[in-house]
Design an enzyme around this catalytic site. Sequence first.
Site, short mmCIF file in Angstrom:
data_model
loop_
_atom_site.label_atom_id
_atom_site.label_comp_id
_atom_site.label_asym_id
_atom_site.label_seq_id
_atom_site.Cartn_x
_atom_site.Cartn_y
_atom_site.Cartn_z
N HIS A 297 0.81 -1.22 0.00
CA HIS A 297 0.00 0.00 0.00
C HIS A 297 0.85 1.28 0.00
O HIS A 297 0.77 2.11 -0.89
CB HIS A 297 -0.90 0.05 1.24
CG HIS A 297 -1.76 -1.15 1.43
ND1 HIS A 297 -2.90 -1.40 0.68
CD2 HIS A 297 -1.65 -2.20 2.30
CE1 HIS A 297 -3.46 -2.53 1.09
NE2 HIS A 297 -2.73 -3.03 2.06
O1 RIB Z 1 -4.78 -0.07 4.87
C1 RIB Z 1 -3.41 -0.07 4.61
C2 RIB Z 1 -2.72 0.94 5.46
O2 RIB Z 1 -2.89 0.61 6.82
C3 RIB Z 1 -1.20 0.98 5.23
O3 RIB Z 1 -0.72 2.27 5.47
C4 RIB Z 1 -0.68 0.02 6.26
O4 RIB Z 1 0.66 0.35 6.68
C5 RIB Z 1 -1.62 0.30 7.39
O5 RIB Z 1 -1.14 1.43 8.10
#
Ligand code: RIB
Length: 368
Positions: A297
Site C-alpha cells: 500500500h
Molecule cells: O490499509 C493499509 C494501510 O494501513 C497501510 O498504510 C498500512 O501500513 C496500514 O497502516
Amino acid sequence: MAKLNNLLLDEAVAVHAARRRFLTGGGKLLAGSLLLSTLPMQTTLAAATVANPAAGPVPLIIDTDPGADDVIAILLALSARDRLDVKALTTVAGNVQLRYTARNARMVREWANRPDVPVYAGCSRPMLRAPIYAAEVHGAEGVTGVKIFEPKQPLAKGSAVQYLVETLLAAAPASLTIVTLGPQTNLAMALIEHPEIRQGIKEIIMMGGAHFNGGNITPAAEFNVFADPHAADVVFKSGLPLTVIPLDVTHKMLTSPERIDRLRKIGNNAGKIAADILDAYVEYDIKQYGLPGGPVHDATTIGYLLKPDMFKGRMVNVEVDTREGPTFGATVVDYYRATKKPENARWITEGDTQGFFDLLTAQLAKLP
Ligand code: RIB
Ligand code: CA
C-alpha cells in the site's frame, strides 16, 4: 529507553490536553467540522504537482506508522534523493504503538544510511476514538521477517506535531509535500492547532480510503482512515490539494514470488530486507483476501510521487463517515458526481503494477 518513554509521555500529555480543548471547544481548538468551516474551501485543486526531474528534488515530509509497507515506502523514498528531498519522518501510532513505529522509522533510516533525515515521534493515540492496531498484519512490534534492533541515532527532540507546525509556518508558500502513510492524527492536530500552516503545504498525498474495493479493517473502511476518522475528516475538509491512493488501486498492484525474488537478487542489504519483510507481510493478505499477492500500500504512494504517469484517477468529492457504527471511517466517494458537491480530492484507481515493481527494484539497488 526511559528517555524515549518520557518523550512519548510528554507527547501523549500534550495531545491529551489538545484533545480536551478540542472536545470542550475551548481555546483555539475547534471540532474538525467547526474549525474547517472557517477555512477557505478551495473549489479547484491545483493539479498534483509531483516529482519531475527538471524541477529538482521535491521537498517532502513523510508521516508514517511503520508497518511493513511503510518500511518499503520509506526505503523507496530515501533511495531517490535526486528526486525527493525528505525533510523528516514524522511517526504516529497506527499499525502498532508509537514506541514501535518511532523505533522502526529509525531502523529504516539506518538501513538506508540517511542520518541526515530526522525522525520525530508524534501522537500516541487517535484524536477521539479508542486506539486500534494491526499487529495481526505487521507483527507485535510492527515489522516481521527481519532482525529488530535498537537504532544508534535517537529521535529528534520535540514532537512531530510541533515539528509540522514550526516547519510549515516557516516554509516558503506552497513548498512542502506532505505524504501520509498512516492515521492522519499528527497532520490533523497541526491543522487544528495552527490552521495557518496551510500556507506551507503544496499538496497532501495520502495512502488511505476505499470505494470500489471495500474496506480492509471493516467491510466499509480502510485501516488508516478507520484508525482515526476524525483526523481524516479534518484533512478531507482542509481544502488543500489532496491525492488519495486508496485500496482501489493498491489491491490491484500486488507482489508475486518473482517480484519479491527480483528484490532479493539485487544483492544488497536493502533488497534482502525488503524481500524478507514482504515475504512475511504478504502472507496475511493472500490468506485474508484470497489475493495472488500482497498489496504494498504505502510504497505505491511513493511510486505515484515518483512516476505519476503510471497511475490514473479523477477529481471527486470524498466525505469521511465519523458516525460510530457499521460505516464508521468509510470514505464516501461521489465518483459519478451524483451530489455535485465540490471536488476535494484526486482519487487514484489504476496503476501500472509491473512498472511500479521495476521502479522499486531499480531504486532499492541504489541503497546500501
Ligand atoms: O490499509 C493499509 C494501510 O494501513 C497501510 O498504510 C498500512 O501500513 C496500514 O497502516
Ligand atoms: Ca502505514
